[in-house]
Write a protein that holds these residues in place. Structure first.
Motif, mmCIF file in Angstrom:
data_model
loop_
_atom_site.group_PDB
_atom_site.id
_atom_site.type_symbol
_atom_site.label_atom_id
_atom_site.label_comp_id
_atom_site.label_asym_id
_atom_site.label_seq_id
_atom_site.Cartn_x
_atom_site.Cartn_y
_atom_site.Cartn_z
ATOM 1 N N GLN A 94 0.869 -1.205 0.035
ATOM 2 C CA GLN A 94 -0.112 0.007 0.047
ATOM 3 C C GLN A 94 0.916 1.257 0.170
ATOM 4 O OE1 GLN A 94 -1.796 1.021 3.747
ATOM 5 N NE2 GLN A 94 -3.547 2.025 2.735
ATOM 6 N N THR A 95 0.595 2.030 -0.871
ATOM 7 C CA THR A 95 1.669 3.316 -1.250
ATOM 8 C C THR A 95 0.606 4.583 -1.267
ATOM 9 O OG1 THR A 95 3.137 2.159 -1.840
ATOM 10 C CG2 THR A 95 3.436 4.544 -2.084
ATOM 11 N N PHE A 96 1.037 5.677 -0.737
ATOM 12 C CA PHE A 96 0.048 7.054 -0.920
ATOM 13 C C PHE A 96 0.139 7.232 -2.291
ATOM 14 C CE2 PHE A 96 3.468 9.854 1.094
ATOM 15 C CZ PHE A 96 4.247 9.308 0.579
ATOM 16 N N GLU A 97 -1.022 8.239 -2.525
ATOM 17 C CA GLU A 97 -1.255 8.612 -4.180
ATOM 18 C C GLU A 97 0.134 9.303 -4.722
ATOM 19 O OE1 GLU A 97 -2.193 12.312 -2.363
ATOM 20 O OE2 GLU A 97 -1.985 10.401 -1.561
ATOM 21 N N VAL A 98 0.901 10.081 -3.791
ATOM 22 C CA VAL A 98 2.037 10.590 -4.516
ATOM 23 C C VAL A 98 3.254 9.773 -4.473
ATOM 24 C CG1 VAL A 98 1.114 12.899 -3.739
ATOM 25 C CG2 VAL A 98 2.810 11.500 -1.928
#
Length: 444
Positions: A94-98
């Motif tokens: 899971q990785t944030f959108e940026v």
């Protein structure tokens, strides 16, 4: 928050035990194929996620998802950088959108378009203004998961107290300034209540930029090629800094720093009457405030049609080069998460959007929106967003570094630096980081 691009409050986060086996992408030993899933959902979010994972594991006999909390988005990405492409990497990340641009460039992950094409999976069934962010160069590299946008949250009781319409949230800059002036309460040299506040966090600046149709960087916000030049210090960015600077100098703006807990506590205690928060924070504000809470769209400059918001939050990535059965398990779980039933649970229990619009027709969601009509405002703002490069969001591999440059610019602004100078410093810092990243990429 975005976020959300937003970082889960540190005092809510709990660590999970990590065994040497759990740190691997997965195993095929035993009755089920194990699939390791690294995530950044802490506190109550982790409880909900763990419940969904258990529900999935019990729903079938082929795969077992092993969910492991890895700290904030930034902390998890740092860990990934040291193990990406090895047996110690997770099957699902899971990785944030940026982090999207970095994840694509890393080469560690298989675009989910591979699996979409294999079975004609219908991504069109997902929320259009969410998948628009994650569709890059005509294909999907990751699966949207927890998605949020910013909203304006306000104290309805305070509005009534000063003669403002409690059912009409300010929309334009002039309305925000006028309302903030009326809502600010000063007792001698002490301000008992500030009219407006915004977390010192780059995500909110990006959103106020995008709703004007302003681009963060060149190359169509980095979607037509590797961006080289910053655009956020142009007229759109300057309007934002001028707004904040004017209210700060007028004493109607409360600076509560960059900690989500602090600004939320300030609102709930009546120290500030209006502030911007993640849509995922709406329910918490309602349940923990001793007054009526209103929710509105984010503000925009006068005489300008708002373009909407950029999706924040995070998506799920699938590791490349791992055992095919583990990949299949990861993909199967991603699809499970998008079902209306699961999205309804996720939306109601966390405040994040339902990735699948059909979830809003589930009785669970209808009941929740009836109890908390403010949640419907967040959905309306998302669904009214106009799709264009500005609202799709920028793609640069050094976005986390750029956000910190913007944070520094905001801090300098509140300390008295001229708005344009503060913005220009952030722009130069971002361009230096982009130049180094592009140069390194071209050498590979």
């Amino acid at each position: 928050m975005s976020a959300c691009s937003e970082q889960t409050s540190k005092n809510e986060l709990t660590k999970t035990n990590e065994s040497s086996e759990d740190q691997r992408v997965g195993t095929k030993d035993g009755d089920k194929t194990k699939v390791v899933f690294w995530h950044s959902m802490g506190g109550k979010l982790q409880e909900t996620l763990d419940s969904i994972v258990n529900k999935y594991n019990q729903s079938q006999n082929e795969y077992e998802i092993v969910a492991e909390y890895q700290g904030s988005y930034e902390e998890a990405l740092t860990k990934l950088r040291s193990v990406g492409g090895t047996d110690d990497a997770p099957a699902i990340m899971q990785t944030f959108e940026v982090g999207t641009k970095y994840m694509i460039d890393s080469g560690f992950f298989e675009p989910i378009q591979t699996f979409i094409d294999k079975e004609d999976y219908e991504m069109d069934l997902l929320e259009e203004n969410i998948i628009n962010y994650y569709k890059v160069d005509g294909k999907f590299h990751s699966m949207p998961f927890n998605s949020s946008t910013p909203v304006l949250i306000y104290n309805k009781d305070a509005f009534t107290e000063v003669g403002l319409d409690e059912n009409k949230a300010p929309r334009t800059y002039s309305e925000i300034k006028e309302a903030a002036k009326k809502l600010t309460s000063v007792n001698g040299n002490v301000t008992d209540r500030f009219g407006f506040s915004m977390l010192t966090y780059g995500w909110f600046f990006e959103q106020l930029l995008a709703t004007q149709g302003g681009l963060y960087v060149d190359q169509n916000n980095g979607r037509s090629g590797d961006a080289e030049n910053v655009l956020f210090n142009g007229e759109e960015g300057l309007r934002i800094f001028n707004l904040l600077n004017g209210m700060n100098q007028a004493g109607t703006f409360g600076n509560f720093g960059s900690n989500w807990d602090d600004i939320r506590a300030a609102f709930q205690s009546g120290k500030v009457a209006m502030y911007m928060d993640s849509s995922s924070g709406v329910r918490n504000a309602i349940e923990n405030s001793p007054f009526e809470v209103g929710v509105g769209f984010i503000p925009h400059p006068d005489n300008m049609e708002p373009q909407g918001v950029v999706i924040g939050g995070a998506s799920l990535w699938l590791s490349k080069g791992i055992d095919e059965s583990i990949q299949d398990g990861a993909w199967n779980f991603m699809k499970y998460l998008q079902t209306p039933e699961i999205q309804a649970i996720w939306h109601v229990e966390t405040g994040y959007f339902a990735i699948t619009p059909a979830a809003y027709e589930e009785q669970l969601v209808k009941d929740e929106h009836s109890k908390y009509p403010q949640l419907k405002v967040t959905v309306d703002q998302l669904q009214s967003t106009k799709s264009q490069p500005a609202t799709q969001g920028a793609l640069i591999s050094v976005f986390p570094e750029s956000r910190q440059q913007v944070v520094t610019a905001l801090e300098n602004l509140y300390q008295g630096m001229a708005p344009q100078e503060a913005l220009n410093q952030a722009a130069r810092g971002t361009e230096r980081a982009m130049e180094i990243a592009n140069r390194t990429k071209n050498k590979e």
